[in-house]
Scaffold this motif. Structure first.
Motif, PDB file in Angstrom:
ATOM      1  N   LYS A 119       0.813  -1.216   0.000  1.00  0.00           N
ATOM      2  CA  LYS A 119       0.000   0.000   0.000  1.00  0.00           C
ATOM      3  C   LYS A 119       0.849   1.269   0.000  1.00  0.00           C
ATOM      4  O   LYS A 119       0.411   2.318  -0.447  1.00  0.00           O
ATOM      5  CB  LYS A 119      -0.989  -0.029   1.160  1.00  0.00           C
ATOM      6  N   ASP A 150      -2.804  -2.551   7.901  1.00  0.00           N
ATOM      7  CA  ASP A 150      -1.951  -2.050   6.820  1.00  0.00           C
ATOM      8  C   ASP A 150      -2.351  -0.680   6.271  1.00  0.00           C
ATOM      9  O   ASP A 150      -1.499   0.157   5.993  1.00  0.00           O
ATOM     10  CB  ASP A 150      -1.945  -3.048   5.662  1.00  0.00           C
ATOM     11  N   GLY A 263      -8.397  -8.486  -2.052  1.00  0.00           N
ATOM     12  CA  GLY A 263      -9.438  -8.288  -1.048  1.00  0.00           C
ATOM     13  C   GLY A 263     -10.477  -7.337  -1.594  1.00  0.00           C
ATOM     14  O   GLY A 263     -11.599  -7.694  -1.916  1.00  0.00           O
ATOM     15  N   ASN A 264     -10.059  -6.070  -1.755  1.00  0.00           N
ATOM     16  CA  ASN A 264     -10.962  -5.027  -2.242  1.00  0.00           C
ATOM     17  C   ASN A 264     -10.939  -4.853  -3.755  1.00  0.00           C
ATOM     18  O   ASN A 264     -11.526  -3.913  -4.279  1.00  0.00           O
ATOM     19  CB  ASN A 264     -10.589  -3.692  -1.592  1.00  0.00           C
ATOM     20  N   ASN A 267      -5.803  -3.618  -6.089  1.00  0.00           N
ATOM     21  CA  ASN A 267      -4.546  -3.940  -6.736  1.00  0.00           C
ATOM     22  C   ASN A 267      -4.790  -4.565  -8.115  1.00  0.00           C
ATOM     23  O   ASN A 267      -4.229  -4.136  -9.125  1.00  0.00           O
ATOM     24  CB  ASN A 267      -3.800  -4.916  -5.805  1.00  0.00           C
TER      25      ASN A 267
HETATM   26  C1  LIG Z   1      -4.530  -4.489   1.170  1.00  0.00           C
HETATM   27  C2  LIG Z   1      -3.772  -5.749   1.037  1.00  0.00           C
HETATM   28  C3  LIG Z   1      -4.155  -6.759   0.120  1.00  0.00           C
HETATM   29  C4  LIG Z   1      -5.404  -6.663  -0.731  1.00  0.00           C
HETATM   30  O1  LIG Z   1      -5.312  -5.673  -1.715  1.00  0.00           O
HETATM   31  P1  LIG Z   1      -6.636  -5.134  -2.454  1.00  0.00           P
HETATM   32  O2  LIG Z   1      -6.164  -4.006  -3.279  1.00  0.00           O
HETATM   33  O3  LIG Z   1      -7.554  -4.706  -1.361  1.00  0.00           O
HETATM   34  O4  LIG Z   1      -7.225  -6.257  -3.227  1.00  0.00           O
HETATM   35  C5  LIG Z   1      -3.357  -7.891   0.034  1.00  0.00           C
HETATM   36  N1  LIG Z   1      -2.265  -8.049   0.798  1.00  0.00           N
HETATM   37  C6  LIG Z   1      -1.858  -7.107   1.674  1.00  0.00           C
HETATM   38  C7  LIG Z   1      -0.644  -7.346   2.498  1.00  0.00           C
HETATM   39  C8  LIG Z   1      -2.601  -5.920   1.836  1.00  0.00           C
HETATM   40  O5  LIG Z   1      -2.195  -4.999   2.729  1.00  0.00           O
END
Ligand SMILES: *Cc1c(COP(=O)(O)O)cnc(C)c1O
Length: 474
Positions: A119, A150, A263-264, A267
């Protein structure tokens, strides 16, 4: 370049106008009105430094900052000094080193920034863009957020010491690891305010929503956010797909695959856009943990966000997401950028429901986007961390392990696979110990940060107490 809303109800705006806001006024997400096509520039871009590549790509999306200023911002963001937390043997000047595990199988290391998670790649840019735009406009912003780890630390390290910006970051008291707490709470910058809430992450999140929904308070105290729907974050993430591609190939007619722990959908959304711009990405492999909402969609065409109570608490906690906030951007493209359809689909989602594209024309178009998926469990994570350690001598974190596990299921002969490494193992030491029976190494400068003095105010899960802190400090 103008930006439009996925729900079609917002005036097109330029980059700086959407940078400081969150959702579009119609509840949608902003996207560029078209994707710049760059296939014929790949040869020219190959070999550029990260900062220069970032400037070339971002200047296609950011047309309302003079190029000379944007170049200064990129140069100041992507320095070897900021991304110096490399593992031994890597060169920080690379910013995102590519490490070969075996021929055709690579890790792109995105977690060399100050908070040791990917991030930082986008958030550090956002910090410098915010400072620039606020200064030009003579405005201030008070960023309010909730974090389970994070995001909050990345935001604080990006905004610390910046003019005209304050950060109020809520975290659940006692729920983060000692290392994560130390990372955030040991910051002594005057514009950073850590607020520990007696409760869970969701309680903190609810307070943020309540404060943001109080329009009067929000306007008076200039409350803003840096959550993952921010377009600036997605834009910054596009750059490292290009960098990874150049590192893994020799010529620009070669194709690659990327695997992205998700997750979201933030990325991987950037990967989707890089592909739409003409970067030769044959496959985008989406990896989830036990929270498999997105894997379910790419397997079945059904998008069924889960209730918060149904969200599994896992050992890759940054992917414990029940509703993928950036997914709407991809669906907008999938349905041919028809905002009417997006509005209809999200009417269901916003009412707590789901939708299905199965059997219809849009599901039939899915293969055109190259996305395939898989999921990973705690047992898979442990086995993968162990295997990668034994086989290649590389220690990977739990989220990256989910990526490696799913990437292996989707490898194609002759197609290089690049797994995005999203965090360093030291952030998730407990699971590393469980997998390997040893502690992850940590950068020497971070030895003992748990013992530094901490700055945090503890409050009940009460909106009034948080508002009170904001009022007191503004
Ligand atoms: C935020 C995060 C993800 C997920 O990324 P998204 O953009 O939300 O899909 C995966 N791994 C780590 C370590 C993260 O901090």
């Amino acid at each position: 370049m103008n930006y439009v809303s996925t729900r079609g109800g917002a005036e097109p705006q330029e980059f700086c106008d959407i940078l400081l806001g969150g959702l579009a006024p119609d509840g949608g997400l902003y996207l560029p009105e078209s994707y710049p096509q760059v296939a014929d520039r790949l040869d020219e871009w190959r070999g550029l430094s990260y900062a220069e590549l970032a400037f070339r790509i971002l200047s296609l999306f950011i047309t309302d900052i003079p190029p000379a200023d944007l170049r200064v911002i990129c140069d100041k963001t992507y320095t070897a000094q900021t991304y110096r937390w490399c593992r031994p043997g890597r060169d920080a000047a690379d910013i995102v080193p590519l490490t070969m595990l075996e021929p055709g199988f690579h890790l792109l290391e995105l977690s060399n920034g100050p908070t040791l998670a990917f991030k930082d790649m986008a958030m550090q840019l956002l910090g410098n863009l915010f400072e620039y735009v606020l200064e030009k406009r003579g405005e201030t912003i008070n960023i309010l957020g909730a974090t389970s780890g994070d995001t909050g630390s990345a935001a604080e390290y990006a905004m610390r010491g910046k003019h005209n910006v304050r950060v109020f970051m809520l975290s659940p008291e006692g729920k983060m690891s000692a290392f994560q707490r130390a990372q955030m709470y040991s910051l002594q910058d005057e514009n950073i305010f850590n607020i520990a809430v007696r409760g869970m992450f969701d309680d903190a999140q609810d307070i943020v929503k309540a404060v943001s929904n109080d329009a009067g308070f929000k306007a008076k105290f200039k409350i803003g956010a840096v959550n993952s729907i921010n377009w600036g974050r997605v834009a910054a993430q596009i750059v490292y797909y290009f960098k990874g591609y150049f590192e893994a190939t020799r010529s620009s007619d070669e194709k690659v695959a990327f695997c992205v722990p998700s997750g979201n959908f933030g990325n991987i959304c950037a990967g989707h856009i890089a592909r739409m711009m003409g970067l030769p990405i044959e496959r985008l492999v989406l990896a989830t943990n036990e929270n498999d909402v997105l894997d379910e969609f790419f397997r079945t065409g059904v998008y069924r966000p889960r209730a918060t109570a149904e969200t599994h608490v896992t050992s890759s906690p940054s992917m414990d997401i029940s509703k993928a906030s950036n997914f709407e951007r991809f669906v907008f493209d999938l349905v041919g950028r028809d905002a009417t359809i997006v509005r209809q689909l999200w009417r269901e989602v916003d009412a707590g429901g789901s939708f299905s594209l199965a059997g219809g024309p849009f599901a039939a178009r899915l293969p055109d986007y190259g996305i395939v998926s898989g999921c990973s469990s705690h047992a898979d994570r442990l086995a993968t961390i162990r295997d990668v350690w034994q086989r290649y001598g590389q220690m990977i974190d739990t989220h990256t392990a989910d990526g490696v596990k799913v990437a292996r299921e989707h490898r194609v002969a002759g197609l290089p696979m690049i797994v995005l490494e999203t965090a360093q193992p030291v952030k998730f030491a407990e699971t590393i110990r469980e997998a390997l029976g040893r502690d992850p190494a940590r950068p020497a400068e971070l030895e003992g940060i748990e013992n530094l003095p901490q700055r945090v105010e503890v409050v009940d899960a009460a909106v009034a107490q948080v508002k009170d802190i904001i009022v007191r400090h503004c």
